[in-house]
Design a protein around this motif. Structure first.
Motif, mmCIF file in Angstrom:
data_model
loop_
_atom_site.group_PDB
_atom_site.id
_atom_site.type_symbol
_atom_site.label_atom_id
_atom_site.label_comp_id
_atom_site.label_asym_id
_atom_site.label_seq_id
_atom_site.Cartn_x
_atom_site.Cartn_y
_atom_site.Cartn_z
ATOM 1 N N ARG A 64 28.563 51.880 21.760
ATOM 2 C CA ARG A 64 29.966 51.698 22.132
ATOM 3 C C ARG A 64 30.498 52.968 22.773
ATOM 4 O O ARG A 64 30.027 54.068 22.480
ATOM 5 N N LEU A 65 31.502 52.814 23.632
ATOM 6 C CA LEU A 65 32.208 53.965 24.174
ATOM 7 C C LEU A 65 33.202 54.425 23.119
ATOM 8 O O LEU A 65 34.042 53.652 22.666
ATOM 9 N N ALA A 66 33.086 55.674 22.689
ATOM 10 C CA ALA A 66 33.984 56.229 21.676
ATOM 11 C C ALA A 66 34.894 57.251 22.343
ATOM 12 O O ALA A 66 34.415 58.183 22.991
ATOM 13 N N ILE A 67 36.200 57.058 22.200
ATOM 14 C CA ILE A 67 37.189 57.987 22.736
ATOM 15 C C ILE A 67 37.794 58.733 21.559
ATOM 16 O O ILE A 67 38.286 58.111 20.611
ATOM 17 N N VAL A 68 37.739 60.058 21.604
ATOM 18 C CA VAL A 68 38.234 60.893 20.518
ATOM 19 C C VAL A 68 39.466 61.649 21.020
ATOM 20 O O VAL A 68 39.393 62.389 21.995
ATOM 21 N N LEU A 69 40.589 61.410 20.343
ATOM 22 C CA LEU A 69 41.845 62.071 20.683
ATOM 23 C C LEU A 69 42.322 62.871 19.479
ATOM 24 O O LEU A 69 42.144 62.450 18.343
ATOM 25 N N SER A 70 42.943 63.995 19.725
ATOM 26 C CA SER A 70 43.490 64.814 18.639
ATOM 27 C C SER A 70 45.003 64.698 18.628
ATOM 28 O O SER A 70 45.638 64.619 19.674
ATOM 29 N N GLY A 71 45.542 64.695 17.419
ATOM 30 C CA GLY A 71 46.995 64.602 17.266
ATOM 31 C C GLY A 71 47.351 64.621 15.797
ATOM 32 O O GLY A 71 46.573 65.035 14.947
ATOM 33 N N SER A 72 48.499 64.121 15.493
ATOM 34 C CA SER A 72 48.992 64.099 14.129
ATOM 35 C C SER A 72 48.220 63.087 13.288
ATOM 36 O O SER A 72 48.056 61.936 13.693
#
Length: 140
Positions: A64-72
């Motif tokens: 799978r395409l995994a998108i990793v975002l950083s935030g709260s």
């Protein structure tokens, strides 16, 4: 007061505290939205070529395409849309409540027809009041 009374009070307090479910940990429930699945944290191992894990990136996890975002961690992003033909993904965040400033990663996995010919970059449209667009690297 009976000699057992302090021990019973201590046990009663311990049971009450244990049952309240109080925690300092953020919620572990991340809505998947347009993604196949979503979860707090980043997939391991980290992909080679990753310079700044807090800047956001995409990689392949279990086909799978995994998108990793950083935030709260208390106000994680939501996956609103996924256009696999153009590799454009929409995310938003609800900041109505109090949000921590902990830069916690959240991973969104998307089913894609093939992970063999993924582009070098994908487009992320992120809405938090205003909408911004950016390119994230696809690291393998």
């Amino acid at each position: 007061m009976s000699p057992n009374r302090p021990a019973l009070i201590t046990i009663a307090i311990a049971v009450a505290v244990g049952m309240c479910g109080c925690t300092t940990e953020p919620s572990k429930v991340t809505p998947a939205g347009a993604a196949t699945t979503a979860y707090p944290g980043a997939p391991t191992p980290l992909p080679s070529g990753l310079v700044d894990p807090f800047a956001g990136y995409a990689t392949v996890v279990d086909g799978r395409l995994a998108i990793v975002l950083s935030g709260s961690s208390s106000c994680p992003p939501h996956a609103d849309s996924a256009d696999l033909a153009t590799m454009t993904f929409g995310f938003s965040v609800d900041t109505a409540g109090p949000c921590t400033a902990d830069l916690a990663p959240t991973t969104f996995e998307f089913d894609v027809p093939s992970t063999e010919n993924l582009p070098t970059f994908i487009t992320i449209n992120f809405t938090s009041g205003d909408t911004s667009s950016s390119q994230l690297p696809v690291l393998q």
